[in-house]
Design an enzyme around this catalytic site. Sequence first.
Site, mmCIF file in Angstrom:
data_model
loop_
_atom_site.group_PDB
_atom_site.id
_atom_site.type_symbol
_atom_site.label_atom_id
_atom_site.label_comp_id
_atom_site.label_asym_id
_atom_site.label_seq_id
_atom_site.Cartn_x
_atom_site.Cartn_y
_atom_site.Cartn_z
ATOM 1 N N HIS A 195 -4.297 -3.377 5.357
ATOM 2 C CA HIS A 195 -2.870 -2.442 5.700
ATOM 3 C C HIS A 195 -3.570 -2.518 7.023
ATOM 4 O O HIS A 195 -2.695 -2.648 8.206
ATOM 5 C CB HIS A 195 -2.718 -1.700 5.377
ATOM 6 N N CYS A 318 -2.130 17.967 9.018
ATOM 7 C CA CYS A 318 -1.346 19.347 8.582
ATOM 8 C C CYS A 318 -1.831 19.083 6.409
ATOM 9 O O CYS A 318 -1.257 18.168 6.565
ATOM 10 C CB CYS A 318 -0.229 18.467 8.433
HETATM 11 N N1 PLP Z 1 -11.677 4.543 7.497
HETATM 12 C C1 PLP Z 1 -10.755 4.004 9.033
HETATM 13 C C2 PLP Z 1 -11.844 4.665 10.408
HETATM 14 C C3 PLP Z 1 -9.306 4.704 8.845
HETATM 15 O O1 PLP Z 1 -8.916 5.173 9.627
HETATM 16 C C4 PLP Z 1 -8.675 4.414 7.348
HETATM 17 C C5 PLP Z 1 -7.744 4.244 7.869
HETATM 18 O O2 PLP Z 1 -6.802 5.817 8.032
HETATM 19 C C6 PLP Z 1 -9.687 4.016 6.562
HETATM 20 C C7 PLP Z 1 -10.764 4.120 6.376
HETATM 21 C C8 PLP Z 1 -9.507 4.226 5.269
HETATM 22 O O3 PLP Z 1 -8.853 3.058 4.559
HETATM 23 P P1 PLP Z 1 -7.709 2.547 3.551
HETATM 24 O O4 PLP Z 1 -6.574 3.399 4.088
HETATM 25 O O5 PLP Z 1 -7.129 0.947 3.251
HETATM 26 O O6 PLP Z 1 -7.868 3.706 2.210
#
Ligand code: PLP
Length: 377
Positions: A195, A318
């Site tokens: 995503h 938050c």
């Molecule tokens: N790792 C990082 C650096 C992220 O920015 C995010 C999501 O914001 C994730 C892991 C987690 O991914 P997911 O939303 O697909 O679980």
Amino acid sequence: MAQQHIYLDYNATAPVHPEVIETVARIMARVGNASSVHGPGRNARQDVEAARDAVARLVGAESRNVIFTSGGTEADNLALKGAGDRRLMVSASEHGAVLAPALLHDPGAVILPVDGDGLLDLVALRQALQTAGKPALVSVMLANNETGVIQPVAKIAEIGHAHGALVHCDAVQSAGKIPVDIVALGVDLMSLSAHKIGGPQGVGALVLSGDVEIEAEIVGGGQELGRRSGTENVAGIAGFGKAAEIALARLGDCQKLAASRDEMERRLGEVAPKRRIFGGNVPRLPNTSCVSMPRVRSDTQVMAFDLAGIAISAGSACSSGKVSASHVLEAMGVERDEAMTAIRVSMGWATQPAEIDRFIEVWSDIYQRSGRHADAA
Ligand code: PLP
């Protein structure tokens, strides 16, 4: 008619590409379990394997080393927990998806410091590896989700390997924004999420390099070569594959965002000379800006931007009604008061120059209304 938001929060989640929506819808309309041997099952299997090839190509990996998961969080958890009994070493600016399993899985986990620019302290890494007392797993993200700061991951991998460690890289925010090559980076495990690159939510991958193996976290039907059981999310995985294909083809477009981002930061500096760009002195993702608005709290800014029809995110977190400063900025040594005024602006494939102009206009308005007088005091 509902107001159309200007969306500048791609690092939270990116708008899904129309071609991905078409792919997901087409596959959802068809029946087929990828483990079934009949025709519909074989079609589903083909869709999964084509997506595996596309995701592997995005990061220069071998297809058989791509393990589909429910997203970046699961990929990070699988990397940290599946690597066996190791001393876990993670940077202080990691996403919670790495920090939380590190602390949960290894009570002796080492949280490595970063400097004022957000870069990992390599001296501290070497010291931690020398005194680990058992094989380590080092986990450092390629680019930070809040600041966009890019870590010297190839160097980190070299240091880790010289001490017999495995190296994991959370590339969730980097794929599709900068070139990512698992071989050139020299890491053993890499996390991705669909995503963040214009694919569907709830699907991601842990990618292995060479002959590295992991222990499954989720066991059951033995899917994904026994490394992650559960009936494959065929439509989601196919959408991920399509998004990976598009991300690779359009990597150059994302690089161009850096010029818009830099110009935006310059113009904000004209309005408020004391505005600060966090991580602005070191290599960053081309689409990300983490910027303070002197004296105006980030939650106030997020609400004011929302009212003006612009979606951005606070550089603070938050939880249970209490706003706290971002752990990333805190790790960079930013004073709490200043950290509480940071927002994150993140652009992407559909961002238009006029949207950036509007953002600057609204930012200036909010500052003139709320921050300027206090700032002059
Ligand atoms: N790792 C990082 C650096 C992220 O920015 C995010 C999501 O914001 C994730 C892991 C987690 O991914 P997911 O939303 O697909 O679980």
